[in-house]
Design an enzyme around this catalytic site. Structure first.
Site, PDB file in Angstrom:
ATOM      1  N   SER A  60       0.761  -1.152  -0.078  1.00 36.44           N
ATOM      2  CA  SER A  60       0.022   0.053  -0.156  1.00 36.44           C
ATOM      3  C   SER A  60       0.815   1.234  -0.320  1.00 36.44           C
ATOM      4  O   SER A  60       1.682   1.520  -0.943  1.00 36.44           O
ATOM      5  CB  SER A  60      -0.910  -0.171   1.353  1.00 36.44           C
ATOM      6  OG  SER A  60      -1.831   1.090   1.208  1.00 36.44           O
ATOM      7  N   HIS A 169      -8.675   0.908  -0.383  1.00 36.36           N
ATOM      8  CA  HIS A 169      -8.715  -0.145  -1.460  1.00 36.36           C
ATOM      9  C   HIS A 169      -9.970  -0.891  -1.860  1.00 36.36           C
ATOM     10  O   HIS A 169     -10.051  -1.942  -1.657  1.00 36.36           O
ATOM     11  CB  HIS A 169      -7.520  -1.251  -0.809  1.00 36.36           C
ATOM     12  CG  HIS A 169      -6.151  -0.450  -0.634  1.00 36.36           C
ATOM     13  ND1 HIS A 169      -5.336   0.078  -1.660  1.00 36.36           N
ATOM     14  CD2 HIS A 169      -5.660  -0.327   0.608  1.00 36.36           C
ATOM     15  CE1 HIS A 169      -4.234   0.344  -1.027  1.00 36.36           C
ATOM     16  NE2 HIS A 169      -4.370   0.096   0.316  1.00 36.36           N
TER      17      HIS A 169
END
Length: 241
Positions: A60, A169
């Site tokens: 991430s 996400h």
């Protein structure tokens, strides 16, 4: 980092206050700065771990550390981007409220099936494939609560709510992805000097425009971290720092 952002990043990291450090717009540049400091400390120690590295990947936000490490992006540009990324994600959280939960003890396919079933009534998706047997799901509170019940019915060891400010996400981050795409278009990106494995594909990415697209998609797409590590292992990597 302080000069680039006009913010005393060191003081924030070491002294807080915690509530300010926890804000997405603050924690993203703080984490990036800390991870790059670790890389610089390894270099300064004379360690070969950095000098002899031939691949980079990051989970991430960590993908930006990997970009800096690989020479694809300058630290200064990465800082500006992650501050914007944090701002855009924070604002998307206010626009589309949601949360995340870690599901432990189930295979990926079972978690995906649970999300599909829960999506019949509310939005929820698999968001972070952290390791075999641990998948983070992301969505509306209703979707997460429904998926948690289903996960326990399917034999999950734990379904653990995460202390996050939104549904990262997931499609709820679409507004942030659109705005980040524009910022990425104005940022200089080079071909990486190392093999760079992208979160969204778990495959190497090398062309600057492909990197831009991958980073924009990453905000609203699953992080294929487990798959990325598995790709590196399959490609012959045995030592990870």
């Amino acid at each position: 980092a302080a000069q680039v952002l006009g913010l005393d990043v060191a003081a924030l990291c070491f002294n807080g206050p915690q509530a300010e450090l926890d804000r997405t717009v603050r924690c993203q540049p703080a984490i990036l700065t800390t991870s790059i400091a670790m890389i610089e400390a390894l270099k300064a120690s004379g360690s070969k771990l950095v000098a002899e590295a031939t691949a980079a990947a990051g989970l991430s936000l960590g993908e930006y550390s990997a970009l800096v490490m690989s020479g694809a992006m300058s630290f200064e540009d990465a800082l500006r981007l992650v501050q914007k990324r944090g701002q855009f994600m924070e604002e998307a959280c206010a626009q589309n409220p949601g949360t995340m939960m870690s599901v432990i003890g189930l295979e990926d396919g079972i978690v995906e099936a649970i999300c599909a079933q829960a999506r019949e009534t509310a939005m929820v998706v698999a968001a972070n494939y952290n390791s075999p047997g641990q998948v983070v799901i992301s969505g509306t509170r209703e979707g997460i609560e429904r998926a948690a019940v289903l996960a326990k019915e399917r034999g999950a060891k734990r379904a653990l709510p995460l202390a996050v400010s939104g549904a990262f996400h997931s499609p709820l981050m679409d507004p942030a992805a659109t705005r980040l795409e524009a910022e990425l278009g104005a940022t200089t990106i080079q071909k990486p000097a190392l093999t760079l494995v992208a979160n969204v594909t778990a495959q190497p990415v090398a062309e600057p425009d492909d990197i831009r697209r991958a980073l924009a998609r990453q905000v609203k797409s699953p992080v294929m971290w487990s798959q990325s590590v598995q790709w590196l292992v399959k490609d012959g990597y045995t030592q990870f720092v």
